[in-house]
Scaffold this motif. Structure first.
Motif, mmCIF file in Angstrom:
data_model
loop_
_atom_site.group_PDB
_atom_site.id
_atom_site.type_symbol
_atom_site.label_atom_id
_atom_site.label_comp_id
_atom_site.label_asym_id
_atom_site.label_seq_id
_atom_site.Cartn_x
_atom_site.Cartn_y
_atom_site.Cartn_z
ATOM 1 N N PRO A 159 45.668 26.355 35.171
ATOM 2 C CA PRO A 159 45.984 25.779 36.022
ATOM 3 C C PRO A 159 45.263 25.163 37.013
ATOM 4 O O PRO A 159 44.411 23.986 36.686
ATOM 5 C CB PRO A 159 45.384 27.278 36.898
ATOM 6 C CG PRO A 159 43.896 27.060 36.243
ATOM 7 C CD PRO A 159 44.197 27.429 35.179
ATOM 8 N N ARG A 160 46.197 24.206 37.661
ATOM 9 C CA ARG A 160 45.583 23.228 39.003
ATOM 10 C C ARG A 160 45.171 23.609 39.649
ATOM 11 O O ARG A 160 43.585 23.257 40.433
ATOM 12 C CB ARG A 160 47.050 22.211 39.349
ATOM 13 C CG ARG A 160 47.928 21.693 38.601
ATOM 14 C CD ARG A 160 49.023 21.005 38.499
ATOM 15 N NE ARG A 160 48.268 20.511 39.393
ATOM 16 C CZ ARG A 160 50.188 19.587 40.331
ATOM 17 N NH1 ARG A 160 51.043 20.552 40.650
ATOM 18 N NH2 ARG A 160 49.684 18.668 40.658
ATOM 19 N N LEU A 161 45.008 25.466 40.203
ATOM 20 C CA LEU A 161 44.871 25.795 41.029
ATOM 21 C C LEU A 161 44.164 27.214 40.950
ATOM 22 O O LEU A 161 45.110 28.117 39.974
ATOM 23 C CB LEU A 161 45.102 25.874 42.433
ATOM 24 C CG LEU A 161 44.431 26.652 43.881
ATOM 25 C CD1 LEU A 161 43.371 25.892 44.296
ATOM 26 C CD2 LEU A 161 45.510 26.863 44.828
ATOM 27 N N LEU A 162 42.681 27.243 40.392
ATOM 28 C CA LEU A 162 41.959 28.330 40.163
ATOM 29 C C LEU A 162 41.183 29.080 41.435
ATOM 30 O O LEU A 162 40.575 29.278 41.992
ATOM 31 C CB LEU A 162 40.861 28.137 38.900
ATOM 32 C CG LEU A 162 40.991 29.360 38.257
ATOM 33 C CD1 LEU A 162 42.146 30.670 37.714
ATOM 34 C CD2 LEU A 162 39.643 29.183 37.217
ATOM 35 N N ILE A 163 42.415 30.927 41.269
ATOM 36 C CA ILE A 163 41.581 31.309 42.631
ATOM 37 C C ILE A 163 40.594 32.541 42.228
ATOM 38 O O ILE A 163 41.157 33.441 41.192
ATOM 39 C CB ILE A 163 42.866 32.104 43.283
ATOM 40 C CG1 ILE A 163 43.307 30.908 44.375
ATOM 41 C CG2 ILE A 163 42.602 33.003 44.252
ATOM 42 C CD1 ILE A 163 44.807 31.090 44.638
ATOM 43 N N LEU A 164 39.536 32.669 42.356
ATOM 44 C CA LEU A 164 38.544 34.027 41.745
ATOM 45 C C LEU A 164 38.248 34.720 43.164
ATOM 46 O O LEU A 164 37.361 34.455 44.342
ATOM 47 C CB LEU A 164 37.468 33.186 41.519
ATOM 48 C CG LEU A 164 38.066 32.057 39.726
ATOM 49 C CD1 LEU A 164 36.478 30.867 39.872
ATOM 50 C CD2 LEU A 164 38.635 32.759 39.024
ATOM 51 N N ASP A 165 38.891 36.086 42.549
ATOM 52 C CA ASP A 165 37.740 37.457 44.050
ATOM 53 C C ASP A 165 36.674 38.008 43.985
ATOM 54 O O ASP A 165 36.663 38.929 42.559
ATOM 55 C CB ASP A 165 39.541 37.749 44.152
ATOM 56 C CG ASP A 165 38.757 38.837 45.379
ATOM 57 O OD1 ASP A 165 37.889 38.600 46.256
ATOM 58 O OD2 ASP A 165 39.828 39.527 45.694
ATOM 59 N N GLU A 166 35.829 37.545 44.008
ATOM 60 C CA GLU A 166 34.492 38.116 43.682
ATOM 61 C C GLU A 166 34.249 38.025 42.522
ATOM 62 O O GLU A 166 33.696 39.233 41.943
ATOM 63 C CB GLU A 166 34.472 39.098 44.616
ATOM 64 C CG GLU A 166 34.832 38.880 46.329
ATOM 65 C CD GLU A 166 33.598 40.674 46.754
ATOM 66 O OE1 GLU A 166 33.068 40.724 46.221
ATOM 67 O OE2 GLU A 166 34.494 40.250 47.629
ATOM 68 N N PRO A 167 34.670 36.842 41.747
ATOM 69 C CA PRO A 167 33.501 36.732 40.267
ATOM 70 C C PRO A 167 32.574 36.940 39.824
ATOM 71 O O PRO A 167 32.368 37.474 38.372
ATOM 72 C CB PRO A 167 34.170 35.039 40.149
ATOM 73 C CG PRO A 167 33.720 34.170 41.363
ATOM 74 C CD PRO A 167 34.488 35.210 42.460
ATOM 75 N N THR A 168 31.667 37.393 40.423
ATOM 76 C CA THR A 168 30.256 37.238 40.281
ATOM 77 C C THR A 168 29.586 38.919 40.641
ATOM 78 O O THR A 168 28.850 38.446 40.618
ATOM 79 C CB THR A 168 28.676 36.702 41.022
ATOM 80 O OG1 THR A 168 28.770 36.504 41.850
ATOM 81 C CG2 THR A 168 29.527 34.776 40.248
ATOM 82 N N GLN A 169 30.649 39.423 40.847
ATOM 83 C CA GLN A 169 30.706 41.041 42.043
ATOM 84 C C GLN A 169 29.922 41.785 40.351
ATOM 85 O O GLN A 169 30.753 41.850 40.001
ATOM 86 C CB GLN A 169 31.530 41.349 42.165
ATOM 87 C CG GLN A 169 31.426 42.891 43.074
ATOM 88 C CD GLN A 169 32.299 43.481 43.809
ATOM 89 O OE1 GLN A 169 33.341 43.613 43.319
ATOM 90 N NE2 GLN A 169 32.205 43.961 45.471
#
Ligand SMILES: Nc1ncnc2c1ncn2[C@@H]1O[C@H](COP(=O)(O)OP(=O)(O)OP(=O)(O)O)[C@@H](O)[C@H]1O
Length: 241
Positions: A159-169
């Motif tokens: 990806p050129r843009l990586l979207i992470l939703d609450e990755p450390t939860q």
């Protein structure tokens, strides 16, 4: 420098509720941007609009100069937008390797040969520290490793843009330290947009922070600026442990 991504007046209604309400947003190439805000502020809805998982009620999304507002999610993946879910999304019965290979095979039709896909999958597993677990069923990985596997699934899409939703939860402290290093490494080749509730992680990682409240951007700035903002403290920082 041109922004990699902008939104203009981006809104999404659910019934009578405006979950995202007229958001103007810009993300510069190469930055690590954290999105924070109280529960229900609209963070997940906002990044879901960017990834194409849901459609906006109104407004516009521009990625690398192109209007992507009406593109389906798979077409955005092809343009370089990858997204990992808040909820664990791996297939438990498939190996770690196959979990990473599957999204690549499904969405990328850029003529990558089987060999190139294989190399990309191995590289993603290596970068996330999962190479020696490649042939384990994903369901047998620890929770922390499953979260890393989701990141690997995103990375394999280059990806050129990586979207992470609450990755450390739900990660242990040692896993969080490892994760911070991983995101810094990813940011050398991609722009990172992450929703994150863990404030020490946000303060260490983010170049800039966007604070959501009630569907709108309440504040934006460097970690120092956001920390010093009294409105943010009232709406969010003061209310979290
Ligand atoms: N599919 C949906 N249908 C109806 N309402 C929804 C839907 N998705 C989100 N909402 C509502 O929109 C608002 C924003 O939700 P959203 O999940 O985007 O917030 P959030 O900031 O990501 O919260 P959290 O930190 O708890 O994940 C909430 O009031 C939520 O209940």
């Amino acid at each position: 420098m041109m922004p990699l991504l902008t939104t203009k007046g981006l809104s999404r209604n659910f019934g009578g509720l405006r979950a995202v309400d007229g958001v103007d947003f810009a993300l510069m190439p190469g930055e690590i941007r954290a999105v924070i805000g109280p529960n229900g502020a609209g963070k997940t809805t906002f990044v879901s609009l960017i990834s194409g998982r849901i459609q906006p009620s109104s407004g516009m999304i521009v990625f690398d100069g192109a209007d992507i507002t009406n593109l389906p999610a798979y077409a955005r993946v092809r343009l370089g937008i990858a997204y990992t879910f808040q909820i664990t999304s791996v297939f438990a019965n498939l190996t770690a390797y196959d979990n990473v290979a599957l999204p690549v095979q499904r969405t990328l039709t850029d003529g990558r040969s089987k060999g190139a896909v294989h190399v990309g999958v191995l590289a993603a597993l290596e970068r996330t520290g999962l190479a020696d677990r490649a042939h384990m069923p994903a369901g047998q990985l620890s929770y922390g490793h499953q979260r890393l596997l989701e990141v690997a699934m995103g990375l394999a899409l280059k990806p050129r843009l990586l979207i992470l939703d609450e990755p450390t939860q739900g990660l242990a402290d040692s896993e969080i330290d490892n994760f911070i290093g991983l995101v810094r490494e990813i940011a050398k080749t991609a722009t990172v947009l992450l929703i994150e509730h863990n404030m020490p992680v946000v303060m260490q990682l983010a170049d800039r922070i966007t604070v959501f409240n009630a569907g709108k951007i309440l504040a934006e700035g460097t970690p120092e600026q956001v920390r010093a903002n009294s409105e943010v403290q009232d709406a969010y920082l003061g209310t979290t442990p």
